[in-house]
Write a protein that holds these residues in place. Sequence first.
Motif, PDB file in Angstrom:
ATOM      1  N   ASP A   1      -2.095   6.333  10.337  1.00 46.66           N
ATOM      2  CA  ASP A   1      -3.381   5.744  10.730  1.00 46.66           C
ATOM      3  C   ASP A   1      -3.850   4.720   9.703  1.00 46.66           C
ATOM      4  OD1 ASP A   1      -3.320   7.299  12.959  1.00 46.66           O
ATOM      5  OD2 ASP A   1      -4.436   8.940  12.028  1.00 46.66           O
ATOM      6  N   ILE A   2      -3.646   5.049   8.434  1.00 48.36           N
ATOM      7  CA  ILE A   2      -4.021   4.092   7.373  1.00 48.36           C
ATOM      8  C   ILE A   2      -3.169   2.827   7.520  1.00 48.36           C
ATOM      9  CG2 ILE A   2      -3.907   3.670   4.871  1.00 48.36           C
ATOM     10  CD1 ILE A   2      -6.191   5.449   5.395  1.00 48.36           C
ATOM     11  N   ASN A   3      -1.884   3.003   7.782  1.00 52.56           N
ATOM     12  CA  ASN A   3      -0.997   1.830   7.925  1.00 52.56           C
ATOM     13  C   ASN A   3      -1.437   0.949   9.100  1.00 52.56           C
ATOM     14  OD1 ASN A   3       0.454   2.720   5.752  1.00 52.56           O
ATOM     15  ND2 ASN A   3       2.174   3.544   6.925  1.00 52.56           N
TER      16      ASN A   3
ATOM     17  N   VAL B   1       0.924  -3.068  -6.310  1.00 48.23           N
ATOM     18  CA  VAL B   1       0.935  -1.808  -5.553  1.00 48.23           C
ATOM     19  C   VAL B   1      -0.461  -1.213  -5.566  1.00 48.23           C
ATOM     20  CG1 VAL B   1       1.913   0.507  -5.395  1.00 48.23           C
ATOM     21  CG2 VAL B   1       3.272  -1.308  -6.307  1.00 48.23           C
ATOM     22  N   VAL B   2      -0.902  -0.779  -4.381  1.00 47.75           N
ATOM     23  CA  VAL B   2      -2.185  -0.090  -4.288  1.00 47.75           C
ATOM     24  C   VAL B   2      -1.890   1.350  -3.909  1.00 47.75           C
ATOM     25  CG1 VAL B   2      -4.437  -0.028  -3.178  1.00 47.75           C
ATOM     26  CG2 VAL B   2      -3.203  -2.204  -3.351  1.00 47.75           C
ATOM     27  N   SER B   3      -2.177   2.279  -4.830  1.00 46.36           N
ATOM     28  CA  SER B   3      -1.886   3.681  -4.535  1.00 46.36           C
ATOM     29  C   SER B   3      -2.548   4.570  -5.582  1.00 46.36           C
ATOM     30  CB  SER B   3      -0.362   3.899  -4.556  1.00 46.36           C
ATOM     31  OG  SER B   3      -0.047   5.183  -4.095  1.00 46.36           O
ATOM     32  N   LYS B   4      -2.925   5.775  -5.136  1.00 42.63           N
ATOM     33  CA  LYS B   4      -3.518   6.716  -6.094  1.00 42.63           C
ATOM     34  C   LYS B   4      -2.475   7.131  -7.103  1.00 42.63           C
ATOM     35  CE  LYS B   4      -5.591   9.551  -3.246  1.00 42.63           C
ATOM     36  NZ  LYS B   4      -6.254  10.604  -2.518  1.00 42.63           N
ATOM     37  N   GLU B   5      -1.257   7.423  -6.578  1.00 42.31           N
ATOM     38  CA  GLU B   5      -0.194   7.880  -7.485  1.00 42.31           C
ATOM     39  C   GLU B   5       1.070   7.061  -7.239  1.00 42.31           C
ATOM     40  OE1 GLU B   5      -0.638  11.825  -6.180  1.00 42.31           O
ATOM     41  OE2 GLU B   5       0.264  11.409  -4.232  1.00 42.31           O
ATOM     42  N   LEU B   6       1.961   7.085  -8.230  1.00 40.63           N
ATOM     43  CA  LEU B   6       3.191   6.294  -8.130  1.00 40.63           C
ATOM     44  C   LEU B   6       4.390   7.202  -8.334  1.00 40.63           C
ATOM     45  CD1 LEU B   6       2.224   3.275 -10.453  1.00 40.63           C
ATOM     46  CD2 LEU B   6       2.097   3.346  -7.954  1.00 40.63           C
TER      47      LEU B   6
ATOM     48  N   GLY C   1      -5.800   3.787  -6.716  1.00 40.38           N
ATOM     49  CA  GLY C   1      -6.798   4.297  -5.778  1.00 40.38           C
ATOM     50  C   GLY C   1      -6.326   4.118  -4.352  1.00 40.38           C
ATOM     51  N   THR C   2      -7.183   4.500  -3.403  1.00 40.30           N
ATOM     52  CA  THR C   2      -6.821   4.287  -1.999  1.00 40.30           C
ATOM     53  C   THR C   2      -7.106   2.823  -1.656  1.00 40.30           C
ATOM     54  OG1 THR C   2      -8.986   5.106  -1.427  1.00 40.30           O
ATOM     55  CG2 THR C   2      -7.160   6.652  -1.185  1.00 40.30           C
ATOM     56  N   TYR C   3      -6.432   2.313  -0.625  1.00 43.61           N
ATOM     57  CA  TYR C   3      -6.501   0.874  -0.364  1.00 43.61           C
ATOM     58  C   TYR C   3      -7.896   0.426   0.089  1.00 43.61           C
ATOM     59  CZ  TYR C   3      -7.216   0.074   4.558  1.00 43.61           C
ATOM     60  OH  TYR C   3      -7.804  -0.081   5.759  1.00 43.61           O
TER      61      TYR C   3
ATOM     62  N   LYS D   1       8.651   6.528  -2.099  1.00 48.95           N
ATOM     63  CA  LYS D   1      10.085   6.184  -2.138  1.00 48.95           C
ATOM     64  C   LYS D   1      10.410   4.904  -1.357  1.00 48.95           C
ATOM     65  CE  LYS D   1      11.113  10.384  -0.694  1.00 48.95           C
ATOM     66  NZ  LYS D   1       9.818  11.061  -0.913  1.00 48.95           N
ATOM     67  N   VAL D   2       9.823   4.786  -0.156  1.00 50.50           N
ATOM     68  CA  VAL D   2      10.133   3.602   0.660  1.00 50.50           C
ATOM     69  C   VAL D   2       9.568   2.351  -0.018  1.00 50.50           C
ATOM     70  CG1 VAL D   2       9.831   2.521   2.908  1.00 50.50           C
ATOM     71  CG2 VAL D   2      10.258   4.963   2.770  1.00 50.50           C
ATOM     72  N   ALA D   3       8.332   2.475  -0.524  1.00 53.68           N
ATOM     73  CA  ALA D   3       7.721   1.344  -1.243  1.00 53.68           C
ATOM     74  C   ALA D   3       8.628   0.933  -2.401  1.00 53.68           C
ATOM     75  CB  ALA D   3       6.340   1.735  -1.755  1.00 53.68           C
TER      76      ALA D   3
ATOM     77  N   ALA E   1       2.565  -2.111   4.563  1.00 54.31           N
ATOM     78  CA  ALA E   1       1.801  -0.887   4.764  1.00 54.31           C
ATOM     79  C   ALA E   1       2.791   0.256   4.619  1.00 54.31           C
ATOM     80  CB  ALA E   1       1.138  -0.894   6.136  1.00 54.31           C
ATOM     81  N   ALA E   2       2.871   0.814   3.403  1.00 61.15           N
ATOM     82  CA  ALA E   2       3.934   1.779   3.077  1.00 61.15           C
ATOM     83  C   ALA E   2       3.365   3.116   2.639  1.00 61.15           C
ATOM     84  CB  ALA E   2       4.854   1.193   1.993  1.00 61.15           C
ATOM     85  N   THR E   3       2.212   3.490   3.198  1.00 66.76           N
ATOM     86  CA  THR E   3       1.727   4.836   2.901  1.00 66.76           C
ATOM     87  C   THR E   3       2.403   5.807   3.875  1.00 66.76           C
ATOM     88  OG1 THR E   3      -0.144   5.093   4.416  1.00 66.76           O
ATOM     89  CG2 THR E   3      -0.536   3.759   2.454  1.00 66.76           C
TER      90      THR E   3
ATOM     91  N   ALA F   1       0.863  -1.184   0.000  1.00 69.22           N
ATOM     92  CA  ALA F   1       0.000   0.000   0.000  1.00 69.22           C
ATOM     93  C   ALA F   1       0.891   1.223   0.000  1.00 69.22           C
ATOM     94  CB  ALA F   1      -0.885   0.002   1.242  1.00 69.22           C
ATOM     95  N   GLY F   2       0.743   2.082  -0.998  1.00 71.11           N
ATOM     96  CA  GLY F   2       1.589   3.275  -1.110  1.00 71.11           C
ATOM     97  C   GLY F   2       2.597   3.095  -2.221  1.00 71.11           C
ATOM     98  N   GLY F   3       2.747   4.159  -3.011  1.00 69.01           N
ATOM     99  CA  GLY F   3       3.643   4.059  -4.168  1.00 69.01           C
ATOM    100  C   GLY F   3       4.757   5.077  -4.109  1.00 69.01           C
TER     101      GLY F   3
END
Length: 206
Positions: free
Chosen positions: A82-84, A38-43, A61-63, A20-22, A76-78, A16-18
């Motif tokens: 809280d989302i993580n 990868v689940v993310s609005k942007e990459l 999109g959002t997870y 640098k760390v992801a 969980a890399a957003t 989740a999250g696109g």
Amino acid sequence: MYPITVRMEGKKVVVAGGGKVASFKIRLLLEAKADVTVVSKELCSPIRELVETSRVHWIQGTYKRSDFKDAFLIIAATDDKDINIRIEQEASEHQLVNVITDPERGNCHFPATLKQGKLLIAVSTGGASPKLAKHIRNQLQEQYNHTYEPYLEFLNECRILIKERYEAKAVRHQLLAEMLEDEYRLSLQKQEQFKERIRCETVDLR
Ligand SMILES: C[C@@]1(CC(=O)O)C2=NC(=C\c3[nH]c(c(CCC(=O)O)c3CC(=O)O)Cc3[nH]c(c(CC(=O)O)c3CCC(=O)O)/C=C3\N/C(=C\2)[C@@H](CCC(=O)O)[C@]3(C)CC(=O)O)/[C@H]1CCC(=O)O
Ligand SMILES: NC(=O)c1ccc[n+]([C@@H]2O[C@H](COP(=O)([O-])OP(=O)(O)OC[C@H]3O[C@@H](n4cnc5c(N)ncnc54)[C@H](O)[C@@H]3O)[C@@H](O)[C@H]2O)c1
């Protein structure tokens, strides 16, 4: 925390999250031949390139909880703590979950790693100082350099031969220990001589 190495080939990983760390983690997971989504609005651009070349799947999109259903490993890399945490809480107890924003969360951490062929060195500080883990890995890199990749191939090949040809434990141990002498790592000629010797010596059936 308990260290294990995991065969990741074909294993489903959902990140989740696109950002640098992801991106850093995905690169290593692809080297291990994992099946990454990868689940993310942007990459970020390195992940975008992996999606464009079909090396990574993208759910734009959002997870959603359903995105992680079949994952062997969830990251969980957003950048939203809280989302993580929600991702962690919604995972099943049978899934591996890594939370990049909190060392106390999830059931696994990523160590700093050094790979030379079959040699893998992993350094972990339990979240106390990821920077120290990286620093120690960089120091070890000088000692465990490129010469270890072919050397590990030699050790592997000889160990298989020794297991096949030598029954006596003492002889096995003596040969396995002898191969660790540095001259074998540093000389291909020495390696060839050793292989010849273990192929030709009388098979010990005691
Ligand atoms: C080893 C490595 C592997 C990898 O990422 O795959 C890794 N972090 C690396 C680098 C690094 N990370 C950070 C910095 C900046 C300096 C600093 O903050 O200290 C640097 C240094 C740099 O980039 O130079 C920031 C950071 N990291 C975490 C948090 C959250 C927090 O602590 O709250 C924050 C604060 C964010 C903030 O302040 O907002 C959390 C985690 N990072 C971990 C692993 C896990 C624990 C591993 C362990 O301790 O052994 C854990 C718990 C979860 C996980 O990610 O698995 C990788 C080396 C890569 C390599 O190999 O080159
Ligand atoms: N573990 C580590 O090694 C490490 C290292 C540095 C920083 N961090 C921490 O990790 C966080 C992320 O760092 P980064 O540099 O990758 O950030 P980043 O801003 O580059 O990326 C964050 C990503 O999360 C996505 N995102 C946000 N909300 C989402 C949602 N609901 N569903 C799906 N995707 C969502 C964004 O679109 C973006 O792609 C930082 O805030 C920092 O606290 C961890």
